[in-house]
Design a protein around this motif. Structure first.
Motif, PDB file in Angstrom:
ATOM      1  N   GLY A   1      -2.385  -5.176   8.996  1.00 16.61           N
ATOM      2  CA  GLY A   1      -1.967  -6.258   8.065  1.00 16.61           C
ATOM      3  C   GLY A   1      -3.077  -7.265   7.789  1.00 16.61           C
ATOM      4  N   ARG A   2      -4.042  -7.461   8.488  1.00 15.16           N
ATOM      5  CA  ARG A   2      -4.954  -8.452   8.280  1.00 15.16           C
ATOM      6  C   ARG A   2      -6.076  -8.039   7.947  1.00 15.16           C
ATOM      7  NH1 ARG A   2      -6.956 -11.419  12.370  1.00 15.16           N
ATOM      8  NH2 ARG A   2      -6.517  -9.649  13.880  1.00 15.16           N
ATOM      9  N   PHE A   3      -6.612  -6.645   8.246  1.00 15.66           N
ATOM     10  CA  PHE A   3      -8.228  -6.162   8.022  1.00 15.66           C
ATOM     11  C   PHE A   3      -7.841  -5.110   7.104  1.00 15.66           C
ATOM     12  CE2 PHE A   3     -10.824  -7.207  11.987  1.00 15.66           C
ATOM     13  CZ  PHE A   3     -10.320  -8.526  11.827  1.00 15.66           C
ATOM     14  N   THR A   4      -8.740  -4.490   5.982  1.00 12.37           N
ATOM     15  CA  THR A   4      -8.700  -3.596   5.402  1.00 12.37           C
ATOM     16  C   THR A   4      -9.937  -2.789   5.081  1.00 12.37           C
ATOM     17  OG1 THR A   4      -7.007  -4.584   3.929  1.00 12.37           O
ATOM     18  CG2 THR A   4      -8.152  -2.662   2.985  1.00 12.37           C
ATOM     19  N   ILE A   5     -10.073  -1.607   5.417  1.00  8.21           N
ATOM     20  CA  ILE A   5     -11.345  -1.066   5.262  1.00  8.21           C
ATOM     21  C   ILE A   5     -11.204  -0.047   4.114  1.00  8.21           C
ATOM     22  CG2 ILE A   5     -10.245   1.120   6.658  1.00  8.21           C
ATOM     23  CD1 ILE A   5     -13.049   1.466   7.936  1.00  8.21           C
ATOM     24  N   SER A   6     -12.501  -0.076   3.391  1.00  9.24           N
ATOM     25  CA  SER A   6     -12.501   0.667   2.264  1.00  9.24           C
ATOM     26  C   SER A   6     -14.090   1.190   2.177  1.00  9.24           C
ATOM     27  CB  SER A   6     -12.335  -0.319   0.937  1.00  9.24           C
ATOM     28  OG  SER A   6     -13.196  -1.228   0.803  1.00  9.24           O
ATOM     29  N   ARG A   7     -14.353   1.922   1.120  1.00  9.51           N
ATOM     30  CA  ARG A   7     -15.708   2.810   1.118  1.00  9.51           C
ATOM     31  C   ARG A   7     -16.070   3.197  -0.516  1.00  9.51           C
ATOM     32  NH1 ARG A   7     -15.941   7.931   4.629  1.00  9.51           N
ATOM     33  NH2 ARG A   7     -17.908   8.067   3.741  1.00  9.51           N
ATOM     34  N   ASP A   8     -17.196   3.013  -0.611  1.00  3.64           N
ATOM     35  CA  ASP A   8     -17.847   3.305  -2.066  1.00  3.64           C
ATOM     36  C   ASP A   8     -18.792   4.477  -1.686  1.00  3.64           C
ATOM     37  OD1 ASP A   8     -19.142   3.522  -4.298  1.00  3.64           O
ATOM     38  OD2 ASP A   8     -19.160   1.459  -4.716  1.00  3.64           O
ATOM     39  N   ASN A   9     -18.483   5.801  -1.952  1.00  7.97           N
ATOM     40  CA  ASN A   9     -19.073   6.959  -1.656  1.00  7.97           C
ATOM     41  C   ASN A   9     -20.431   6.877  -2.561  1.00  7.97           C
ATOM     42  OD1 ASN A   9     -17.776   7.771   0.478  1.00  7.97           O
ATOM     43  ND2 ASN A   9     -16.876   9.090  -0.529  1.00  7.97           N
ATOM     44  N   ALA A  10     -20.497   6.406  -3.723  1.00 11.26           N
ATOM     45  CA  ALA A  10     -21.490   6.452  -4.587  1.00 11.26           C
ATOM     46  C   ALA A  10     -22.683   5.415  -4.023  1.00 11.26           C
ATOM     47  CB  ALA A  10     -20.957   5.875  -5.983  1.00 11.26           C
TER      48      ALA A  10
ATOM     49  N   TYR B   1     -18.504  12.181   5.500  1.00 12.78           N
ATOM     50  CA  TYR B   1     -18.355  11.718   7.067  1.00 12.78           C
ATOM     51  C   TYR B   1     -17.111  10.758   7.019  1.00 12.78           C
ATOM     52  CZ  TYR B   1     -22.570  13.887   8.710  1.00 12.78           C
ATOM     53  OH  TYR B   1     -23.575  14.796   9.091  1.00 12.78           O
ATOM     54  N   ALA B   2     -16.632  10.619   8.113  1.00 12.46           N
ATOM     55  CA  ALA B   2     -15.729   9.595   8.283  1.00 12.46           C
ATOM     56  C   ALA B   2     -16.599   8.151   8.708  1.00 12.46           C
ATOM     57  CB  ALA B   2     -14.789   9.875   9.555  1.00 12.46           C
ATOM     58  N   MET B   3     -16.135   7.251   8.443  1.00 10.57           N
ATOM     59  CA  MET B   3     -16.798   5.933   8.595  1.00 10.57           C
ATOM     60  C   MET B   3     -15.702   5.191   9.303  1.00 10.57           C
ATOM     61  SD  MET B   3     -19.306   5.738   5.487  1.00 10.57           S
ATOM     62  CE  MET B   3     -20.612   4.701   6.447  1.00 10.57           C
ATOM     63  N   GLY B   4     -16.382   4.186  10.066  1.00  7.09           N
ATOM     64  CA  GLY B   4     -15.398   3.161  10.753  1.00  7.09           C
ATOM     65  C   GLY B   4     -16.204   2.022  11.229  1.00  7.09           C
ATOM     66  N   TRP B   5     -15.291   1.095  11.851  1.00  3.65           N
ATOM     67  CA  TRP B   5     -15.932  -0.149  12.509  1.00  3.65           C
ATOM     68  C   TRP B   5     -15.270  -0.418  13.821  1.00  3.65           C
ATOM     69  CZ3 TRP B   5     -19.186  -3.254  10.044  1.00  3.65           C
ATOM     70  CH2 TRP B   5     -19.165  -3.154   8.546  1.00  3.65           C
TER      71      TRP B   5
ATOM     72  N   VAL C   1     -16.068  13.806  11.966  1.00  2.00           N
ATOM     73  CA  VAL C   1     -14.589  14.196  11.798  1.00  2.00           C
ATOM     74  C   VAL C   1     -13.862  12.959  11.801  1.00  2.00           C
ATOM     75  CG1 VAL C   1     -12.825  15.357  13.125  1.00  2.00           C
ATOM     76  CG2 VAL C   1     -15.276  16.091  13.188  1.00  2.00           C
ATOM     77  N   TYR C   2     -12.830  12.905  11.222  1.00  2.00           N
ATOM     78  CA  TYR C   2     -11.753  11.910  10.978  1.00  2.00           C
ATOM     79  C   TYR C   2     -10.534  12.356  11.879  1.00  2.00           C
ATOM     80  CZ  TYR C   2      -8.212   8.640   9.472  1.00  2.00           C
ATOM     81  OH  TYR C   2      -7.142   7.724   9.195  1.00  2.00           O
ATOM     82  N   PRO C   3      -9.922  11.435  12.672  1.00  2.00           N
ATOM     83  CA  PRO C   3     -10.091  10.026  12.942  1.00  2.00           C
ATOM     84  C   PRO C   3     -11.539   9.790  13.819  1.00  2.00           C
ATOM     85  CG  PRO C   3      -8.344  10.654  14.255  1.00  2.00           C
ATOM     86  CD  PRO C   3      -8.854  11.850  13.534  1.00  2.00           C
TER      87      PRO C   3
ATOM     88  N   TRP D   1     -13.448  10.589   4.702  1.00  5.29           N
ATOM     89  CA  TRP D   1     -14.614  10.963   3.821  1.00  5.29           C
ATOM     90  C   TRP D   1     -14.154  10.478   2.437  1.00  5.29           C
ATOM     91  CZ3 TRP D   1     -14.393  13.901  -0.508  1.00  5.29           C
ATOM     92  CH2 TRP D   1     -13.702  15.033  -0.432  1.00  5.29           C
ATOM     93  N   SER D   2     -12.904  10.778   2.002  1.00  3.38           N
ATOM     94  CA  SER D   2     -12.330  10.492   0.716  1.00  3.38           C
ATOM     95  C   SER D   2     -11.706   9.176   0.552  1.00  3.38           C
ATOM     96  CB  SER D   2     -11.275  11.671   0.353  1.00  3.38           C
ATOM     97  OG  SER D   2     -10.057  11.497   1.090  1.00  3.38           O
ATOM     98  N   GLY D   3     -11.614   8.411   1.518  1.00  4.85           N
ATOM     99  CA  GLY D   3     -10.819   7.238   1.620  1.00  4.85           C
ATOM    100  C   GLY D   3      -9.398   7.160   1.589  1.00  4.85           C
ATOM    101  N   SER D   4      -8.948   8.384   1.565  1.00  3.78           N
ATOM    102  CA  SER D   4      -7.441   8.585   1.438  1.00  3.78           C
ATOM    103  C   SER D   4      -6.764   8.384   2.649  1.00  3.78           C
ATOM    104  CB  SER D   4      -6.946   9.993   0.786  1.00  3.78           C
ATOM    105  OG  SER D   4      -7.412  11.116   1.766  1.00  3.78           O
ATOM    106  N   ASN D   5      -7.374   8.260   3.743  1.00  6.13           N
ATOM    107  CA  ASN D   5      -6.550   8.238   4.977  1.00  6.13           C
ATOM    108  C   ASN D   5      -7.380   7.001   5.792  1.00  6.13           C
ATOM    109  OD1 ASN D   5      -4.730  10.492   5.412  1.00  6.13           O
ATOM    110  ND2 ASN D   5      -6.642  11.663   4.927  1.00  6.13           N
ATOM    111  N   THR D   6      -6.497   6.014   6.463  1.00  5.24           N
ATOM    112  CA  THR D   6      -7.347   4.947   6.995  1.00  5.24           C
ATOM    113  C   THR D   6      -6.374   4.683   8.316  1.00  5.24           C
ATOM    114  OG1 THR D   6      -5.658   3.464   5.743  1.00  5.24           O
ATOM    115  CG2 THR D   6      -8.033   3.666   5.160  1.00  5.24           C
TER     116      THR D   6
END
Length: 122
Positions: free
Chosen positions: A66-75, A32-36, A101-103, A53-58
């Motif tokens: 430039g100030r915030f960074t989103i990341s994920r740990d699927n494990a 799944y896509a995730m977000g804030w 779905v992403y975005p 879902w893979s983290g390759s697209n943000t």
């Protein structure tokens, strides 16, 4: 039962940093896509950041680029939001969200967290 539990909010001075976490349980969201999103008093909920879902697209709102960074740990079934150089206008309740779905789009979100308050003082 699916649950999204946010943590990491709080009170910080302008220019400071916070790291939000959102731990998902009840199912695996690795595809799944995730977000804030965030909602300030008297304003509508707005998109902040999303990740595929893979983290390759943000994707980021212009106001946080430039100030915030989103990341994920699927494990760990967890998504993060690193917030640097915070400004008073970043004050809001921040919500974690999951979309098939992403975005990610608020109208299509499948699950929402309960929210965590971020307050930035000037």
């Amino acid at each position: 039962q699916v649950q999204l539990v946010e943590s990491g909010g709080g009170l910080v001075q302008a220019g400071g940093s916070l790291r939000l976490s959102c731990a998902a349980s009840g199912r695996t969201f690795s595809t799944y896509a995730m977000g804030w999103f965030r909602q300030a008093p008297g304003k509508e909920r707005e998109f902040v950041a999303g990740i595929s879902w893979s983290g390759s697209n943000t994707k980021y709102a212009d106001s946080v680029k430039g100030r915030f960074t989103i990341s994920r740990d699927n494990a760990e079934n967890t998504v993060y939001l690193q917030m640097n150089n915070l400004k008073p206008e970043d004050t809001a309740v921040y919500y974690c969200a999951v979309d098939l779905v992403y975005p990610i789009r608020s109208s299509r979100v499948d699950y929402w967290g309960q929210g965590t308050q971020v307050t930035v003082s000037s």
